[in-house]
Design a protein around this motif. Structure first.
Motif, PDB file in Angstrom:
ATOM      1  N   THR A  10      64.447  47.142  32.344  1.00 52.43           N
ATOM      2  CA  THR A  10      65.618  47.963  32.035  1.00 52.43           C
ATOM      3  C   THR A  10      65.557  49.308  32.765  1.00 52.43           C
ATOM      4  O   THR A  10      66.519  50.064  32.724  1.00 52.43           O
ATOM      5  CB  THR A  10      65.776  48.206  30.520  1.00 52.43           C
ATOM      6  N   HIS A  11      64.458  49.592  33.467  1.00 52.99           N
ATOM      7  CA  HIS A  11      64.341  50.861  34.209  1.00 52.99           C
ATOM      8  C   HIS A  11      65.397  50.979  35.302  1.00 52.99           C
ATOM      9  O   HIS A  11      65.700  52.078  35.744  1.00 52.99           O
ATOM     10  CB  HIS A  11      62.947  51.021  34.806  1.00 52.99           C
ATOM     11  N   ALA A  12      65.959  49.867  35.742  1.00 51.56           N
ATOM     12  CA  ALA A  12      66.994  49.904  36.782  1.00 51.56           C
ATOM     13  C   ALA A  12      68.338  50.357  36.229  1.00 51.56           C
ATOM     14  O   ALA A  12      69.283  50.549  36.977  1.00 51.56           O
ATOM     15  CB  ALA A  12      67.146  48.523  37.425  1.00 51.56           C
ATOM     16  N   ILE A  13      68.409  50.537  34.909  1.00 53.81           N
ATOM     17  CA  ILE A  13      69.679  50.857  34.256  1.00 53.81           C
ATOM     18  C   ILE A  13      69.680  52.300  33.759  1.00 53.81           C
ATOM     19  O   ILE A  13      68.769  52.731  33.060  1.00 53.81           O
ATOM     20  CB  ILE A  13      69.929  49.914  33.058  1.00 53.81           C
ATOM     21  N   LYS A  14      70.731  53.021  34.125  1.00 55.96           N
ATOM     22  CA  LYS A  14      71.000  54.348  33.571  1.00 55.96           C
ATOM     23  C   LYS A  14      72.321  54.238  32.815  1.00 55.96           C
ATOM     24  O   LYS A  14      73.262  53.597  33.287  1.00 55.96           O
ATOM     25  CB  LYS A  14      71.138  55.406  34.666  1.00 55.96           C
ATOM     26  N   ILE A  15      72.379  54.854  31.661  1.00 55.15           N
ATOM     27  CA  ILE A  15      73.575  54.772  30.815  1.00 55.15           C
ATOM     28  C   ILE A  15      74.276  56.119  30.823  1.00 55.15           C
ATOM     29  O   ILE A  15      73.639  57.163  30.666  1.00 55.15           O
ATOM     30  CB  ILE A  15      73.196  54.384  29.372  1.00 55.15           C
ATOM     31  N   GLU A 147      67.448  40.466  35.080  1.00 55.60           N
ATOM     32  CA  GLU A 147      67.083  39.240  35.800  1.00 55.60           C
ATOM     33  C   GLU A 147      67.091  39.500  37.310  1.00 55.60           C
ATOM     34  O   GLU A 147      66.160  39.113  38.021  1.00 55.60           O
ATOM     35  CB  GLU A 147      68.094  38.144  35.440  1.00 55.60           C
ATOM     36  N   LEU A 148      68.115  40.167  37.799  1.00 56.04           N
ATOM     37  CA  LEU A 148      68.193  40.476  39.227  1.00 56.04           C
ATOM     38  C   LEU A 148      67.120  41.462  39.660  1.00 56.04           C
ATOM     39  O   LEU A 148      66.616  41.388  40.784  1.00 56.04           O
ATOM     40  CB  LEU A 148      69.569  41.023  39.579  1.00 56.04           C
ATOM     41  N   THR A 149      66.735  42.364  38.776  1.00 50.58           N
ATOM     42  CA  THR A 149      65.677  43.323  39.082  1.00 50.58           C
ATOM     43  C   THR A 149      64.385  42.589  39.414  1.00 50.58           C
ATOM     44  O   THR A 149      63.638  42.990  40.294  1.00 50.58           O
ATOM     45  CB  THR A 149      65.462  44.300  37.899  1.00 50.58           C
ATOM     46  N   GLY A 150      64.159  41.474  38.728  1.00 49.12           N
ATOM     47  CA  GLY A 150      62.971  40.679  39.001  1.00 49.12           C
ATOM     48  C   GLY A 150      63.093  39.794  40.234  1.00 49.12           C
ATOM     49  O   GLY A 150      62.100  39.357  40.790  1.00 49.12           O
ATOM     50  N   GLU A 151      64.318  39.523  40.680  1.00 47.66           N
ATOM     51  CA  GLU A 151      64.547  38.614  41.807  1.00 47.66           C
ATOM     52  C   GLU A 151      64.693  39.318  43.149  1.00 47.66           C
ATOM     53  O   GLU A 151      64.318  38.764  44.182  1.00 47.66           O
ATOM     54  CB  GLU A 151      65.830  37.799  41.576  1.00 47.66           C
ATOM     55  N   ILE A 158      71.478  51.111  38.938  1.00 45.30           N
ATOM     56  CA  ILE A 158      72.649  50.640  38.209  1.00 45.30           C
ATOM     57  C   ILE A 158      72.991  51.644  37.110  1.00 45.30           C
ATOM     58  O   ILE A 158      72.133  52.012  36.308  1.00 45.30           O
ATOM     59  CB  ILE A 158      72.404  49.257  37.570  1.00 45.30           C
ATOM     60  N   TYR A 159      74.239  52.062  37.094  1.00 46.39           N
ATOM     61  CA  TYR A 159      74.760  52.908  36.026  1.00 46.39           C
ATOM     62  C   TYR A 159      75.722  52.073  35.206  1.00 46.39           C
ATOM     63  O   TYR A 159      76.618  51.428  35.761  1.00 46.39           O
ATOM     64  CB  TYR A 159      75.504  54.121  36.603  1.00 46.39           C
ATOM     65  N   LEU A 160      75.533  52.057  33.910  1.00 43.80           N
ATOM     66  CA  LEU A 160      76.487  51.424  33.016  1.00 43.80           C
ATOM     67  C   LEU A 160      77.289  52.552  32.395  1.00 43.80           C
ATOM     68  O   LEU A 160      76.763  53.343  31.606  1.00 43.80           O
ATOM     69  CB  LEU A 160      75.780  50.563  31.966  1.00 43.80           C
ATOM     70  N   CYS A 161      78.537  52.645  32.813  1.00 45.26           N
ATOM     71  CA  CYS A 161      79.408  53.738  32.408  1.00 45.26           C
ATOM     72  C   CYS A 161      80.209  53.299  31.185  1.00 45.26           C
ATOM     73  O   CYS A 161      81.053  52.407  31.268  1.00 45.26           O
ATOM     74  CB  CYS A 161      80.335  54.120  33.559  1.00 45.26           C
ATOM     75  N   CYS A 162      79.928  53.935  30.080  1.00 46.84           N
ATOM     76  CA  CYS A 162      80.566  53.589  28.811  1.00 46.84           C
ATOM     77  C   CYS A 162      81.753  54.511  28.563  1.00 46.84           C
ATOM     78  O   CYS A 162      81.668  55.720  28.794  1.00 46.84           O
ATOM     79  CB  CYS A 162      79.560  53.728  27.674  1.00 46.84           C
ATOM     80  N   ALA A 174      71.240  46.665  23.537  1.00 44.41           N
ATOM     81  CA  ALA A 174      70.941  45.544  24.427  1.00 44.41           C
ATOM     82  C   ALA A 174      69.696  45.841  25.258  1.00 44.41           C
ATOM     83  O   ALA A 174      68.854  44.952  25.470  1.00 44.41           O
ATOM     84  CB  ALA A 174      72.131  45.242  25.321  1.00 44.41           C
ATOM     85  N   CYS A 175      69.550  47.073  25.716  1.00 48.49           N
ATOM     86  CA  CYS A 175      68.362  47.459  26.487  1.00 48.49           C
ATOM     87  C   CYS A 175      67.110  47.374  25.624  1.00 48.49           C
ATOM     88  O   CYS A 175      66.062  46.852  26.057  1.00 48.49           O
ATOM     89  CB  CYS A 175      68.505  48.867  27.054  1.00 48.49           C
ATOM     90  N   GLN A 176      67.188  47.872  24.391  1.00 50.78           N
ATOM     91  CA  GLN A 176      66.041  47.815  23.481  1.00 50.78           C
ATOM     92  C   GLN A 176      65.668  46.372  23.173  1.00 50.78           C
ATOM     93  O   GLN A 176      64.491  46.014  23.167  1.00 50.78           O
ATOM     94  CB  GLN A 176      66.347  48.578  22.190  1.00 50.78           C
ATOM     95  N   HIS A 177      66.674  45.545  22.949  1.00 47.83           N
ATOM     96  CA  HIS A 177      66.423  44.132  22.668  1.00 47.83           C
ATOM     97  C   HIS A 177      65.758  43.456  23.869  1.00 47.83           C
ATOM     98  O   HIS A 177      64.780  42.738  23.721  1.00 47.83           O
ATOM     99  CB  HIS A 177      67.732  43.409  22.303  1.00 47.83           C
ATOM    100  N   HIS A 178      66.268  43.721  25.050  1.00 48.04           N
ATOM    101  CA  HIS A 178      65.730  43.085  26.248  1.00 48.04           C
ATOM    102  C   HIS A 178      64.306  43.558  26.525  1.00 48.04           C
ATOM    103  O   HIS A 178      63.452  42.772  26.929  1.00 48.04           O
ATOM    104  CB  HIS A 178      66.625  43.339  27.460  1.00 48.04           C
ATOM    105  N   ALA A 179      64.026  44.833  26.314  1.00 47.84           N
ATOM    106  CA  ALA A 179      62.697  45.382  26.562  1.00 47.84           C
ATOM    107  C   ALA A 179      61.658  44.813  25.593  1.00 47.84           C
ATOM    108  O   ALA A 179      60.480  44.741  25.927  1.00 47.84           O
ATOM    109  CB  ALA A 179      62.729  46.913  26.461  1.00 47.84           C
TER     110      ALA A 179
END
Length: 181
Positions: A10-15, A147-151, A158-162, A174-179
């Protein structure tokens, strides 16, 4: 089961919460319609902020099937490019919506990589007028990005703009769950 030594992808994601059209990134993602025409919601906001040149650039790229992506210049946006992707309309979850939504994220990121982009901002694809439940969409977004971060050898930031604090809560959960999995 969690593995203590497994990297947290999830490090590839900034919210971020706010207006995607104002972000200073290489590309923003447009939750588009198949005709790639100016519409409502985030699509309308992006077209408005980019100017009429965006619609002109989109015309020869249409139609864009659900799950695929197209790239255009950003014109009057801070972002150099707009990646247009068509998310699925929610029909209860039993009509391939999850796979199509994952394809939106996957194909948009692959377009960014092909174009050597260092940063991409996504809205919550399909959660507006297309009716996708925000919590489920957030899980698909995060899992697909991770998944793509690993591939991929080279992954853009990646920024997820809410658009709202509630949408941010869904992404954070979702990030906490995935981590933890």
């Amino acid at each position: 089961m969690t593995h203590k030594n497994a990297p947290d992808k999830t490090h590839a994601i900034k919210i971020t919460v706010g207006d995607i059209t104002t972000l200073d990134v290489d590309a923003i993602v447009n939750a588009a319609n198949e005709a790639l025409l100016p519409g409502g919601g985030v699509c309308g906001a992006i077209h408005h902020a980019a100017g009429p040149e965006l619609a002109n650039a989109c015309r020869p790229l249409a139609p864009c099937p659900t799950g695929e992506g197209r790239i255009t210049p950003g014109f009057n946006l801070k972002a150099k490019y707009v990646i247009h992707t068509v998310g699925p309309v929610w029909h209860g979850g039993n009509h391939g919506e999850a796979d199509l939504l994952a394809s939106c994220y996957r194909n948009s990121i692959l377009l960014a990589v092909e174009n050597n982009l260092a940063s991409v901002a996504f809205p919550a694809i399909s959660t507006g007028i297309f009716g996708y439940p925000e919590d489920q969409a957030a899980k698909i977004a995060v899992s697909t990005i991770c998944e793509l971060t690993g591939e991929l050898a080279q992954m853009p930031q990646i920024y997820l703009c809410c658009f709202s604090p509630l949408a941010r809560q869904h992404i954070e959960a979702a990030c906490q769950h995935h981590a933890s999995t």
